[in-house]
Design a protein around this motif. Sequence first.
Motif, PDB file in Angstrom:
ATOM      1  N   LEU A  25       0.829  -1.203   0.000  1.00  0.00           N
ATOM      2  CA  LEU A  25       0.000   0.000   0.000  1.00  0.00           C
ATOM      3  C   LEU A  25       0.868   1.258   0.000  1.00  0.00           C
ATOM      4  CD1 LEU A  25      -2.907  -0.855   2.477  1.00  0.00           C
ATOM      5  CD2 LEU A  25      -3.143  -0.190   0.080  1.00  0.00           C
ATOM      6  N   CYS A  76      -5.678   7.437  -3.388  1.00  0.00           N
ATOM      7  CA  CYS A  76      -6.152   6.451  -2.418  1.00  0.00           C
ATOM      8  C   CYS A  76      -7.414   6.964  -1.731  1.00  0.00           C
ATOM      9  CB  CYS A  76      -5.058   6.183  -1.390  1.00  0.00           C
ATOM     10  SG  CYS A  76      -5.484   4.996  -0.113  1.00  0.00           S
ATOM     11  N   VAL A 113      -6.388   3.333  -5.537  1.00  0.00           N
ATOM     12  CA  VAL A 113      -6.249   2.361  -4.452  1.00  0.00           C
ATOM     13  C   VAL A 113      -7.411   2.509  -3.475  1.00  0.00           C
ATOM     14  CG1 VAL A 113      -4.750   1.500  -2.618  1.00  0.00           C
ATOM     15  CG2 VAL A 113      -3.754   2.488  -4.689  1.00  0.00           C
ATOM     16  N   LEU A 135      -7.956  -2.561  -6.013  1.00  0.00           N
ATOM     17  CA  LEU A 135      -7.467  -1.634  -7.026  1.00  0.00           C
ATOM     18  C   LEU A 135      -8.579  -1.378  -8.028  1.00  0.00           C
ATOM     19  CD1 LEU A 135      -3.852  -2.910  -7.840  1.00  0.00           C
ATOM     20  CD2 LEU A 135      -4.514  -1.018  -6.355  1.00  0.00           C
TER      21      LEU A 135
END
Length: 218
Positions: free
Chosen positions: A136, A147, A166, A179
Motif C-alpha cells: 500500500l 487512495c 487504491v 485496485l
Amino acid sequence: MDDNNSNKRRVEAPREGDPWMDVRILKETLDCPVCFDHFRTEIYQCSVGNFICSSCRDKILDKKCPTCSIKTSFRRCFGMEHVIQSVAFPCSNATYGCREGHAYYQKEGHEQVCLYAPCFWPASDCSFAGPIPELLDHLTIYHMSPCTDLPDSGAVSVRLQPGIHVLPPRSRSTDYFFLLNMYSEPFGHAISVVCIQPRVTEPKFTCSMAIVKVQVAR
C-alpha cells in the motif's frame, strides 16, 4: 509447557547461553517412510529401530515392519517425538519480516495464514513484492496512486481519472485491499476492480458501481 508455545519459536540470532542452535537436517528424516507425510505427535519404531507414524502403524495387520519386513512390535519413540517437536523451521516469509518458527508439520499451516505473506504489484513494469502494508505504501508513495479509504459498509464516492485508484479498508487491519483501474477503450472507458491479497480464497466480495456525471460550472 503450553503446547502452542513449545511448537512456536522465534527465529533469531543465537545469543550467549541460548539453548537453541542452527543445524541442517534432511527433510525426509522428518517424514514417515511409509506414507511420506510429516511426523506429528505420536511416532513408533520397530525392534530394529525403523520409524513409522501412528496412522501407518494402525493399518499394519501382519505385524511386519514396512521398512525391514521383520515381524515386530511397535513402541512409542519419545526421543524422536522430542526431536520433531523441538526442530523449528523458519517461515518462508522471513524475507518479508516474519520471525516465527514452527515444527515442520506446522510450517505449511502457519504460512497459509501468515500476515507477512507477500503481495505483488499486478503490473509488468514493477516487480515490487511485500506484505499488504508495504505494498500500500509503495503504491501511494512511489507510484503516487490516489487512495480512498473504504468504509466497513455503505457507499463511497470516488472521482475517477484514467489509471489506478487504491481502495484500502479504513481499518487497515485486513490482509486485502482493492485496485480500481480505469483505462481508455476505442469508444469510451472501461473500469475494473481487483482484490489484492496474499492468498487465493473463495470469492467473498461483491460490489456495485454507478457513474454520476458531474456538471462543471463555467
